[in-house]
Design a protein around this motif. Structure first.
Motif, short mmCIF file in Angstrom:
data_model
loop_
_atom_site.label_atom_id
_atom_site.label_comp_id
_atom_site.label_asym_id
_atom_site.label_seq_id
_atom_site.Cartn_x
_atom_site.Cartn_y
_atom_site.Cartn_z
N ALA A 78 0.83 -1.21 0.00
CA ALA A 78 0.00 0.00 0.00
C ALA A 78 0.86 1.25 0.00
CB ALA A 78 -0.93 0.01 1.20
N LEU A 79 1.93 1.23 0.76
CA LEU A 79 2.81 2.40 0.81
C LEU A 79 3.45 2.66 -0.55
CD1 LEU A 79 3.79 4.64 2.63
CD2 LEU A 79 5.65 3.14 3.38
N GLU A 80 3.89 1.59 -1.21
CA GLU A 80 4.46 1.74 -2.55
C GLU A 80 3.42 2.27 -3.53
OE1 GLU A 80 7.88 -1.74 -2.57
OE2 GLU A 80 5.78 -2.32 -2.83
N LEU A 81 2.21 1.72 -3.47
CA LEU A 81 1.14 2.20 -4.35
C LEU A 81 0.80 3.65 -4.04
CD1 LEU A 81 -1.18 -0.93 -4.35
CD2 LEU A 81 -0.01 0.03 -6.35
N SER A 82 0.76 3.99 -2.76
CA SER A 82 0.47 5.37 -2.36
C SER A 82 1.51 6.34 -2.90
CB SER A 82 0.41 5.45 -0.83
OG SER A 82 0.24 6.78 -0.42
N ASN A 83 2.76 5.95 -2.83
CA ASN A 83 3.82 6.81 -3.37
C ASN A 83 3.77 6.87 -4.89
OD1 ASN A 83 4.87 7.53 -0.86
ND2 ASN A 83 6.19 5.73 -0.77
N LYS A 84 3.54 5.75 -5.53
CA LYS A 84 3.51 5.69 -7.00
C LYS A 84 2.37 6.53 -7.56
CE LYS A 84 3.62 2.31 -10.74
NZ LYS A 84 3.72 0.87 -11.05
N TYR A 85 1.20 6.50 -6.88
CA TYR A 85 0.02 7.21 -7.37
C TYR A 85 -0.31 8.43 -6.52
CZ TYR A 85 -0.50 3.14 -10.33
OH TYR A 85 -0.28 2.15 -11.26
N PHE A 117 -8.88 3.88 2.54
CA PHE A 117 -8.83 3.51 1.12
C PHE A 117 -8.02 2.23 0.94
CE2 PHE A 117 -6.80 4.00 -3.12
CZ PHE A 117 -7.93 4.05 -3.92
N PHE A 118 -6.80 2.22 1.45
CA PHE A 118 -5.94 1.07 1.23
C PHE A 118 -6.36 -0.16 2.03
CE2 PHE A 118 -3.22 4.31 -0.69
CZ PHE A 118 -2.93 3.66 -1.89
N ALA A 119 -7.01 0.02 3.17
CA ALA A 119 -7.53 -1.13 3.91
C ALA A 119 -8.60 -1.84 3.07
CB ALA A 119 -8.11 -0.69 5.25
N GLN A 120 -9.48 -1.06 2.46
CA GLN A 120 -10.53 -1.65 1.62
C GLN A 120 -9.95 -2.32 0.38
OE1 GLN A 120 -13.75 -1.96 2.41
NE2 GLN A 120 -13.56 -0.80 4.31
N LEU A 121 -9.00 -1.65 -0.27
CA LEU A 121 -8.39 -2.22 -1.46
C LEU A 121 -7.64 -3.50 -1.12
CD1 LEU A 121 -9.19 0.51 -2.65
CD2 LEU A 121 -6.98 0.56 -3.81
N ALA A 122 -6.93 -3.50 0.00
CA ALA A 122 -6.17 -4.69 0.41
C ALA A 122 -7.11 -5.86 0.64
CB ALA A 122 -5.36 -4.40 1.66
N LEU A 150 -7.46 -1.89 8.50
CA LEU A 150 -7.55 -0.47 8.80
C LEU A 150 -6.64 -0.11 9.98
CD1 LEU A 150 -8.70 2.37 8.44
CD2 LEU A 150 -10.62 1.67 9.92
N LYS A 151 -6.67 -0.89 11.02
CA LYS A 151 -5.79 -0.63 12.19
C LYS A 151 -4.34 -0.61 11.75
CE LYS A 151 -8.89 -2.68 15.59
NZ LYS A 151 -9.15 -3.87 16.41
N TYR A 152 -3.96 -1.56 10.91
CA TYR A 152 -2.58 -1.61 10.41
C TYR A 152 -2.26 -0.38 9.56
CZ TYR A 152 1.39 -2.86 7.53
OH TYR A 152 2.60 -2.83 6.87
N TYR A 153 -3.14 -0.04 8.62
CA TYR A 153 -2.85 1.08 7.73
C TYR A 153 -2.88 2.43 8.44
CZ TYR A 153 -2.51 -2.10 3.87
OH TYR A 153 -2.10 -3.11 3.04
N LYS A 154 -3.56 2.49 9.55
CA LYS A 154 -3.50 3.73 10.36
C LYS A 154 -2.09 3.93 10.90
CE LYS A 154 -8.29 4.34 11.84
NZ LYS A 154 -9.22 4.29 12.99
N THR A 155 -1.36 2.84 11.14
CA THR A 155 0.04 2.98 11.59
C THR A 155 0.96 3.30 10.41
OG1 THR A 155 0.60 0.62 11.41
CG2 THR A 155 -0.35 1.36 13.50
N VAL A 156 0.63 2.76 9.25
CA VAL A 156 1.44 3.01 8.04
C VAL A 156 1.32 4.48 7.60
CG1 VAL A 156 1.67 2.46 5.58
CG2 VAL A 156 1.33 0.63 7.26
N PHE A 157 0.11 5.00 7.62
CA PHE A 157 -0.15 6.35 7.10
C PHE A 157 -0.36 7.39 8.20
CE2 PHE A 157 -1.67 3.58 3.61
CZ PHE A 157 -0.82 4.03 2.63
#
Length: 168
Positions: free
Chosen positions: A3-10, A28-33, A160-167
């Motif tokens: 997700a982080l790579e996709l977030s940076n790429k886009y 967004f990325f939690a749902q996509l994942a 979502l809990k995980y991606y909240k730590t990523v972003f």
């Protein structure tokens, strides 16, 4: 890809489309994942008979023989049905109706996910941290054996809990 790579790429595309805060990106990325099996599956998998569940479904716009298989879930958010492919094509100017497999390409998978997100005004729910509302709009859930709950809610919530730590 993560997700982080996709977030940076886009980054520019996401920002231009309002997916530009840590909370919005996390949702967004939690749902996509969840929908794409951690960004590894850009098309719904099943036998031809599996896709009969979509055949003739007027709520999906599947009115022609073969529409169930032709317009199966594709992209990071699993766009499904002739109706959604048609509206997506009109609003993006990309002919996904005649080229549905294009949604299996990364850039098109991201385009369709952002389109669906904005068409359903999901930033509004992300800002309110309403994963239940977002999940319901993305996948009008059924109890699934794979996840053991409606909409795969537990998996979505864990992501979502995980991606909240990523972003953060």
């Amino acid at each position: 890809m993560t997700a982080l790579e996709l977030s940076n790429k886009y980054k520019t595309l996401l920002s231009k489309n309002g997916i530009n805060t840590p909370l919005r990106k996390a949702h967004f990325f939690a749902q996509l994942a969840h929908e794409s099996m951690n960004f590894t599956r850009l098309r719904e998998v099943g036998t031809d008979s599996y896709f009969q569940k979509y055949e003739g479904r007027k709520n999906l716009g599947n009115t022609k023989k073969g529409d169930g298989l032709r317009f199966k879930g594709r992209g990071f958010i699993q766009i499904t049905g002739r109706y959604n492919y048609t509206i997506l094509s009109k609003e993006t100017g990309i002919d996904y109706v005649n080229n549905p497999e294009w949604l299996e390409r990364e850039a098109d998978a991201m385009t369709s996910a952002i389109w669906f997100w904005n068409r359903n005004n999901l930033n509004k729910y992300a800002d309110l941290d309403r994963i239940d509302s977002i999940s319901d709009l993305i996948n009008k859930g059924k109890l699934t054996e794979q996840y053991g709950d409606a909409n795969g809610f537990t998996d979505r919530n864990n992501k979502l809990k995980y991606y909240k730590t990523v972003f953060k």
